[in-house]
Design an enzyme around this catalytic site. Structure first.
Site, PDB file in Angstrom:
ATOM      1  N   GLY A 154      -0.381   5.945  -1.601  1.00  0.00           N
ATOM      2  CA  GLY A 154       0.945   6.414  -1.965  1.00  0.00           C
ATOM      3  C   GLY A 154       1.295   6.296  -3.430  1.00  0.00           C
ATOM      4  N   ASP A 172      -2.023  -0.301   3.827  1.00  0.00           N
ATOM      5  CA  ASP A 172      -2.628  -0.287   5.158  1.00  0.00           C
ATOM      6  C   ASP A 172      -1.669  -0.832   6.205  1.00  0.00           C
ATOM      7  OD1 ASP A 172      -4.942   0.624   4.009  1.00  0.00           O
ATOM      8  OD2 ASP A 172      -5.938  -1.313   3.990  1.00  0.00           O
ATOM      9  N   ASP A 188     -11.188   7.555  -0.115  1.00  0.00           N
ATOM     10  CA  ASP A 188     -10.439   6.324  -0.351  1.00  0.00           C
ATOM     11  C   ASP A 188     -10.684   5.840  -1.782  1.00  0.00           C
ATOM     12  OD1 ASP A 188      -9.228   3.831  -0.163  1.00  0.00           O
ATOM     13  OD2 ASP A 188      -9.972   3.461   1.858  1.00  0.00           O
TER      14      ASP A 188
END
Length: 509
Positions: A314, A335, A274
């Site tokens: 993205g 999210d 992440d």
């Protein structure tokens, strides 16, 4: 992944705590804002270390050095007497830049502004070059961009469970073991959900050799992996290319190869990586790609097959390069939240390009919210059908220990799962529909295709589907997968009866 409110983001100190830095050797007071400024007491997020303001000719430039985001440039720096104003951003384009000020008074520089959800108001005193070197943020070279080989994993979209949507950072060894047992008892494992993924919140500190240790909630990660493996499933874990994860734990910055070897030694089978604090350090598309490639190469060199999940929301057309950096799936969106509006916006409107989808690499519109209670059963069926028709990963996000029968029926419908897991690996695309009606088609390996019809309205919808109008040859009979029954096609048309925000999913042979 969403960042936690800051009262949770710093697990040890809390957002309002102040870090007391070692005593600072004061240098002579100054009447100019230019120079090195050493920051004393500071909130742990973003962990300010120092500021530096320099003049070259008529141009001022400056940086603020932090624990989370490295050197944050002072953008549009300008002076008005004893006050400097500038913009700071943490690399998140959605948040944008925030205006900060630095005010000189009595030899002290007062620095104030906002970053993410945190307001910062700190005092700094003049410092020396030696102090600046001691407080400098470490930098590490990134690899030259190249295409990594296919790791041979995730030939169909990954299926499993993740801790984040239900538990956030409040996850522990006992809960993961109980979830693994519940996956077996409920039939979810046998339905194909084999990945048990620990999201943020498991990390402790590094030892003297730099090896990352789990925190006290996870006393033995290797034993936990063995427990999950013994039940016929696989264990996943979470990290970040930045120095801090989204919840404020240790990231892999500066320890990428070392962490990959540690994960492999524990028996980890899946890594979600992440971007988090890395967004403030890797500020160009090329740097982001290189940072993800670095971990992709490290995983491939670790000696263990590990599914690689890229999570950078993205940005930078990630689907176009996700495979090249070793990725098996890549987040295409912000999210998800447990509402129909969030699910529909992500699933219908922002889930990447279908041209990037295929065997070994998948658009990831985030985890499933099915079972968390924020949507109706019909909306959850639409959620499942929309992910399945697009060949998206099916990663559960609810507490499977307390799952009702309807949730279980949605998640274990073998015919719907088969659409998602079809060996052809082709994504579905929208082929028609007007107004509230949205129609999607997905080719399947046996020559048949799946047809999903969605009602995006909050009112029931009754209609007919004309195969000819969609450019399709009308079959005599199709199978509706939720009801598990055959439906006759009369005069080339299929009757539709859709509940509010509902769906019908067909297999057409």
């Amino acid at each position: 992944m969403r960042t936690l409110p800051l009262r949770l983001a710093v697990p040890v100190l809390g957002a309002c705590s102040l870090v007391l830095t070692p005593a600072v050797a004061r240098v002579a007071p100054t009447n100019t804002i230019e120079g090195i400024w050493v920051i004393g007491e500071t909130p742990p997020f973003p962990g300010l270390r120092m500021a530096r303001i320099e003049r070259r000719g008529d141009t001022l430039s400056g940086t603020i050095t932090t624990d989370w985001y490295g050197d944050m440039p002072m953008q549009n720096l300008r002076m008005d007497g004893a006050v400097a104003s500038f913009e700071i951003d943490n690399g998140n384009p959605r948040l944008g830049a925030k205006t900060w000020t630095a005010t000189l008074s009595g030899g002290t520089l007062r620095i104030a502004g906002d970053v993410w959800h945190q307001h910062v108001d700190v005092a700094a005193v003049p410092g020396t070059e030696a102090q600046a070197r001691a407080r400098a943020f470490p930098t590490y070279p990134l690899p030259a961009l190249r295409a990594l080989p296919d790791n041979g994993l995730a030939r169909t979209p990954p299926m499993g469970w993740s801790s984040w949507n239900k538990f956030a950072a409040e996850i522990d060894d006992k809960t993961v073991r109980q979830i693994a047992d519940a996956m077996v008892a409920s039939g979810l494992r046998d339905a194909g959900y084999v990945h048990i993924n620990i999201d943020d919140g498991w990390q402790g500190k590094r030892d003297a050799q730099g090896v990352l240790q789990p925190n006290a909630k996870f006393p033995d990660m290797k034993a936990l992996a063995d427990y999950v493996h013994a039940r016929g499933m696989k264990l996943g874990i979470y990290s970040s290319p930045g120095p801090k994860t989204c919840a404020g734990y240790e990231g892999s910055y500066g320890h990428v190869e070392q962490d990959a070897r540690t994960f492999a030694a524990w028996g980890i089978d899946y890594l979600k990586y992440d971007l988090c604090s890395g967004e403030g350090i890797y500020r160009t598309p090329e740097a982001v790609k290189a940072a993800y490639q670095q971990m992709g190469a490290a995983l491939q060199a670790s000696g263990r097959p590990i599914v690689y999940s890229l999570c950078q929301y993205g940005r930078n057309d990630v689907g176009a390069w996700g495979r090249a950096v070793g990725g098996n799936l890549w987040r295409t969106t912000r999210d998800i939240e447990d509402t129909y509006e969030s699910m529909a916006k992500i699933g219908f409107d922002t889930n990447g390009s279908p041209e990037h989808v295929g065997v070994g690499g998948w658009n990831d519109p985030d985890m499933l919210e099915i079972g968390n209670g924020g949507m109706t059963p019909d909306e959850y069926r639409s959620h499942m059908a929309l992910w399945a028709i697009q060949a998206a990963p099916l990663i559960l996000g609810h507490d499977v220990r307390a799952m009702d029968a309807e949730t279980r029926a949605i998640l274990t419908n073998a015919a719907v799962i088969a659409v998602d897991q079809d060996a052809l690996g082709a994504p579905g695309v929208r082929i028609g529909g007007e107004g509230a009606l949205s129609i999607w088609r997905k080719p399947l390996a046996d020559g048949s295709y799946a047809l999903a019809v969605f009602n995006r309205s909050a009112a029931p919808l009754a209609s007919t589907l004309s195969f000819a109008a969609l450019g399709l040859t009308a079959p005599e009979m199709v199978t509706e997968l939720w009801a598990g029954r055959q439906v006759a096609v009369a005069d080339g048309a299929l009757p539709l009866a859709l509940p509010p925000h509902g769906t019908m999913l067909f297999r057409v042979r």
